[in-house]
Write a protein that holds these residues in place. Structure first.
Motif, PDB file in Angstrom:
ATOM      1  N   UNK A  28       0.816  -1.214   0.000  1.00  0.00           N
ATOM      2  CA  UNK A  28       0.000   0.000   0.000  1.00  0.00           C
ATOM      3  C   UNK A  28       0.853   1.269   0.000  1.00  0.00           C
ATOM      4  N   UNK A  29       2.166   1.111   0.154  1.00  0.00           N
ATOM      5  CA  UNK A  29       3.050   2.262   0.144  1.00  0.00           C
ATOM      6  C   UNK A  29       3.030   3.082   1.413  1.00  0.00           C
ATOM      7  N   UNK A  30       2.632   2.466   2.516  1.00  0.00           N
ATOM      8  CA  UNK A  30       2.556   3.199   3.778  1.00  0.00           C
ATOM      9  C   UNK A  30       3.939   3.495   4.352  1.00  0.00           C
ATOM     10  N   UNK A  31       4.888   2.583   4.110  1.00  0.00           N
ATOM     11  CA  UNK A  31       6.234   2.779   4.637  1.00  0.00           C
ATOM     12  C   UNK A  31       7.213   1.925   3.848  1.00  0.00           C
ATOM     13  N   UNK A  32       8.472   2.347   3.848  1.00  0.00           N
ATOM     14  CA  UNK A  32       9.522   1.556   3.215  1.00  0.00           C
ATOM     15  C   UNK A  32      10.131   0.589   4.224  1.00  0.00           C
ATOM     16  N   UNK A  33      10.044   0.948   5.489  1.00  0.00           N
ATOM     17  CA  UNK A  33      10.647   0.136   6.538  1.00  0.00           C
ATOM     18  C   UNK A  33       9.555  -0.475   7.407  1.00  0.00           C
ATOM     19  N   UNK A  34       9.654  -1.766   7.613  1.00  0.00           N
ATOM     20  CA  UNK A  34       8.752  -2.431   8.550  1.00  0.00           C
ATOM     21  C   UNK A  34       9.476  -3.680   9.051  1.00  0.00           C
ATOM     22  N   UNK A  35       9.677  -3.750  10.368  1.00  0.00           N
ATOM     23  CA  UNK A  35      10.374  -4.886  10.944  1.00  0.00           C
ATOM     24  C   UNK A  35       9.847  -5.144  12.352  1.00  0.00           C
ATOM     25  N   UNK A  36      10.519  -6.009  13.080  1.00  0.00           N
ATOM     26  CA  UNK A  36      10.021  -6.398  14.409  1.00  0.00           C
ATOM     27  C   UNK A  36      10.088  -5.264  15.425  1.00  0.00           C
ATOM     28  N   UNK A  37      10.776  -4.163  15.074  1.00  0.00           N
ATOM     29  CA  UNK A  37      10.889  -3.028  15.998  1.00  0.00           C
ATOM     30  C   UNK A  37       9.954  -1.873  15.629  1.00  0.00           C
ATOM     31  N   UNK A  38       9.207  -2.022  14.553  1.00  0.00           N
ATOM     32  CA  UNK A  38       8.272  -0.980  14.127  1.00  0.00           C
ATOM     33  C   UNK A  38       7.138  -0.849  15.147  1.00  0.00           C
ATOM     34  N   UNK A  39       6.772   0.394  15.444  1.00  0.00           N
ATOM     35  CA  UNK A  39       5.581   0.650  16.256  1.00  0.00           C
ATOM     36  C   UNK A  39       4.492   1.163  15.312  1.00  0.00           C
ATOM     37  N   UNK A  40       3.483   0.342  15.015  1.00  0.00           N
ATOM     38  CA  UNK A  40       2.444   0.756  14.067  1.00  0.00           C
ATOM     39  C   UNK A  40       1.260   1.423  14.793  1.00  0.00           C
ATOM     40  N   UNK A  41       1.020   2.673  14.465  1.00  0.00           N
ATOM     41  CA  UNK A  41      -0.090   3.430  15.052  1.00  0.00           C
ATOM     42  C   UNK A  41      -0.920   4.065  13.950  1.00  0.00           C
ATOM     43  N   UNK A  42      -1.018   3.347  12.831  1.00  0.00           N
ATOM     44  CA  UNK A  42      -1.623   3.940  11.642  1.00  0.00           C
ATOM     45  C   UNK A  42      -3.072   3.536  11.428  1.00  0.00           C
ATOM     46  N   UNK A 345       8.097  12.438   6.506  1.00  0.00           N
ATOM     47  CA  UNK A 345       7.832  10.997   6.411  1.00  0.00           C
ATOM     48  C   UNK A 345       9.090  10.194   6.728  1.00  0.00           C
ATOM     49  N   UNK A 346      10.195  10.569   6.126  1.00  0.00           N
ATOM     50  CA  UNK A 346      11.437   9.814   6.299  1.00  0.00           C
ATOM     51  C   UNK A 346      11.874   9.787   7.765  1.00  0.00           C
ATOM     52  N   UNK A 347      11.789  10.908   8.424  1.00  0.00           N
ATOM     53  CA  UNK A 347      12.227  10.973   9.821  1.00  0.00           C
ATOM     54  C   UNK A 347      11.336  10.113  10.727  1.00  0.00           C
ATOM     55  N   UNK A 348      10.048  10.078  10.458  1.00  0.00           N
ATOM     56  CA  UNK A 348       9.126   9.322  11.321  1.00  0.00           C
ATOM     57  C   UNK A 348       9.146   7.843  10.980  1.00  0.00           C
ATOM     58  N   UNK A 349       8.976   7.514   9.713  1.00  0.00           N
ATOM     59  CA  UNK A 349       8.754   6.135   9.301  1.00  0.00           C
ATOM     60  C   UNK A 349      10.059   5.339   9.191  1.00  0.00           C
ATOM     61  N   UNK A 350      11.055   5.930   8.566  1.00  0.00           N
ATOM     62  CA  UNK A 350      12.289   5.194   8.304  1.00  0.00           C
ATOM     63  C   UNK A 350      13.312   5.308   9.435  1.00  0.00           C
ATOM     64  N   UNK A 351      13.433   6.502  10.025  1.00  0.00           N
ATOM     65  CA  UNK A 351      14.432   6.697  11.071  1.00  0.00           C
ATOM     66  C   UNK A 351      13.889   6.369  12.457  1.00  0.00           C
ATOM     67  N   UNK A 352      12.740   6.928  12.809  1.00  0.00           N
ATOM     68  CA  UNK A 352      12.153   6.623  14.123  1.00  0.00           C
ATOM     69  C   UNK A 352      11.522   5.233  14.132  1.00  0.00           C
ATOM     70  N   UNK A 386       8.783   9.441  21.859  1.00  0.00           N
ATOM     71  CA  UNK A 386      10.208   9.662  22.172  1.00  0.00           C
ATOM     72  C   UNK A 386      11.060   9.429  20.940  1.00  0.00           C
ATOM     73  N   UNK A 387      10.775   8.363  20.204  1.00  0.00           N
ATOM     74  CA  UNK A 387      11.531   8.072  18.982  1.00  0.00           C
ATOM     75  C   UNK A 387      11.395   9.203  17.967  1.00  0.00           C
ATOM     76  N   UNK A 388      10.149   9.670  17.788  1.00  0.00           N
ATOM     77  CA  UNK A 388       9.910  10.718  16.797  1.00  0.00           C
ATOM     78  C   UNK A 388      10.607  12.013  17.213  1.00  0.00           C
ATOM     79  N   UNK A 389      10.466  12.384  18.490  1.00  0.00           N
ATOM     80  CA  UNK A 389      11.071  13.628  18.971  1.00  0.00           C
ATOM     81  C   UNK A 389      12.585  13.628  18.752  1.00  0.00           C
ATOM     82  N   UNK A 390      13.201  12.490  18.982  1.00  0.00           N
ATOM     83  CA  UNK A 390      14.647  12.384  18.810  1.00  0.00           C
ATOM     84  C   UNK A 390      15.056  12.697  17.374  1.00  0.00           C
ATOM     85  N   UNK A 391      14.253  12.259  16.409  1.00  0.00           N
ATOM     86  CA  UNK A 391      14.607  12.448  15.000  1.00  0.00           C
ATOM     87  C   UNK A 391      14.367  13.878  14.517  1.00  0.00           C
TER      88      UNK A 391
END
Length: 399
Positions: A28-42, A345-352, A386-391
């Motif tokens: 669906x193109x929601x994110x490029x990164x998705x793994x076991x550490x992703x926090x999904x709130x979408x 998008x990049x800072x939230x989805x890929x970095x955070x 916290x993750x988002x704020x850091x980025x």
């Protein structure tokens, strides 16, 4: 019963779209990164436990060991009628209730049943993306009555534009979202009455998606469109248990249509639909015994939203957010950072590694926004923020 909504329940491995749907999410193109550490709130479902009476009802259904075709007992309709009367002072006749296996499905059926190819259908962007897809996917035209937003993040209706578009010869339907997703507006009686009158005077059918109507901030009132309207025979209303009680996977929407001719057209277009015994048992349980749980949930979501707003004010003051009147969604305006939507998008989805929902999916009006669904255990929300704020610290530090 006291519920512990702070408990983090592991949903991985339970066929959860948000926690197990990596391939579909990337498709669906929601994110490029998705793994076991992703926090999904979408996505608009909860990471919170459902009411215990619901669990008990489903266990009873499971224990019966036979899950065949099912019919709707009088208790099913009675539970709907009782809930709408008690919560919204809305008296509904049993004969006016039509089952649908989902609200988007019901919207598709309504578009097919009551409009023609190339007809115009009004929506109010930024709005839930399937509103656009059910219109364009069926060969109809989107007519956008965009909501206006002020400096405080409060959205209002442009009635002059709304009336002009309702008067257009090709406009035949208006799909209302109330409470509004993603802005969180709960339209008041005056606004609803005025929209209903304009549509009535111009022969525009209203399909009201009211499935977030039970999810309100304390002190706010939800009024069904049919109650606010002087004439209600041109209004079709979608209600559901899925958002209120976190049972989206059970597919249980109920469409209220008072006009017999419209109801027959809708039912004919949809064809015979039978609910599973689990959906039937669930609705009866939550509407009859779920009110205490909903009251506790309301308090919890209220507190979570207060936390989010205070966190952003302290750590990310460039982000503007208003606590919504309804829904459990918050609509975050990142335009204050002065960077592109792609970099946000990049800072939230890929970095955070936090999965929200890009505002552009709700229309061009949402370009610099992000939608976050808040009904998760607060420790999870805290970690995500916290993750988002850091980025974004490097941008904040330059100001």
């Amino acid at each position: 019963m006291k519920y512990n909504f702070d408990e983090i329940i592991n949903r991985r491995g339970t066929y959860s779209l948000k926690w197990d749907g990596e391939e579909l999410i990337k498709q669906f193109g929601l994110t490029e990164r998705y793994d076991e550490h992703t926090i999904p709130l979408f996505t608009a479902d909860m990471d919170l436990p459902v009411p215990q009476p619901l669990v008990d009802a489903l266990h009873k259904t499971v224990d019966h060991r036979i899950y065949g075709y099912s019919v709707f007992p009088d208790e099913y309709f009675g539970a709907i009628q009782s809930w709408l009367q008690k919560r919204h002072d809305w008296r509904v006749e049993k004969e006016h209730i039509v089952y649908s296996p989902g609200t988007v499905h019901a919207l598709n059926i309504a578009v097919k049943a009551f409009t023609k190819l190339e007809d115009g259908i009004i929506i109010q962007r930024p709005v839930y993306p399937p509103f656009t897809s059910v219109i364009e996917g069926n060969g109809r035209k989107v007519i956008n009555n965009a909501l206006h937003v002020d400096e405080e993040g409060y959205y209002s209706i442009d009635f002059e534009d709304f009336e002009a578009k309702a008067k257009a010869n090709h406009t035949t339907m208006f799909i209302l979202c109330n409470p509004h997703n993603p802005t969180g507006r709960v339209f008041n009686n005056e606004e609803l009455n005025k929209m209903a009158a304009i549509c009535h005077d111009n022969n525009v059918l209203i399909v009201a998606d009211e499935i977030h109507g039970d999810l309100l901030r304390r002190g706010n009132e939800f009024i069904p469109m049919v109650k606010a309207a002087d004439h209600a025979d041109h209004i079709i209303t979608c209600t559901a248990i899925n958002k209120t009680f976190n049972v989206a996977g059970l597919h249980c929407t109920n469409v209220i249509i008072s006009d017999e001719e419209l109801r027959t057209q809708f039912a004919t277009e949809m064809g015979m639909q039978l609910a599973s015994p689990f959906a039937i048992a669930a609705l009866i349980a939550v509407y009859n015994e779920g009110e205490d749980w909903l009251d506790q949930l309301t308090d919890y979501v209220d507190d979570t939203m207060t936390y989010v707003k205070e966190f952003l004010a302290e750590r990310m003051p460039e982000v503007k957010v208003a606590i919504p009147e309804g829904t459990y969604i918050m609509w975050l305006d990142f335009s204050g950072y002065g960077i592109t939507a792609e970099e946000i998008h990049d800072r939230i989805y890929n970095k955070a590694n936090v999965l929200l929902e890009d505002g552009s999916m709700f229309g061009e009006e949402g370009e610099f926004y992000q939608r976050i669904c808040t009904p998760s255990p607060r420790p999870l929300i805290e970690e995500a923020l916290e993750r988002i704020a850091k980025e974004f610290e490097d941008i904040s530090g330059k100001r």
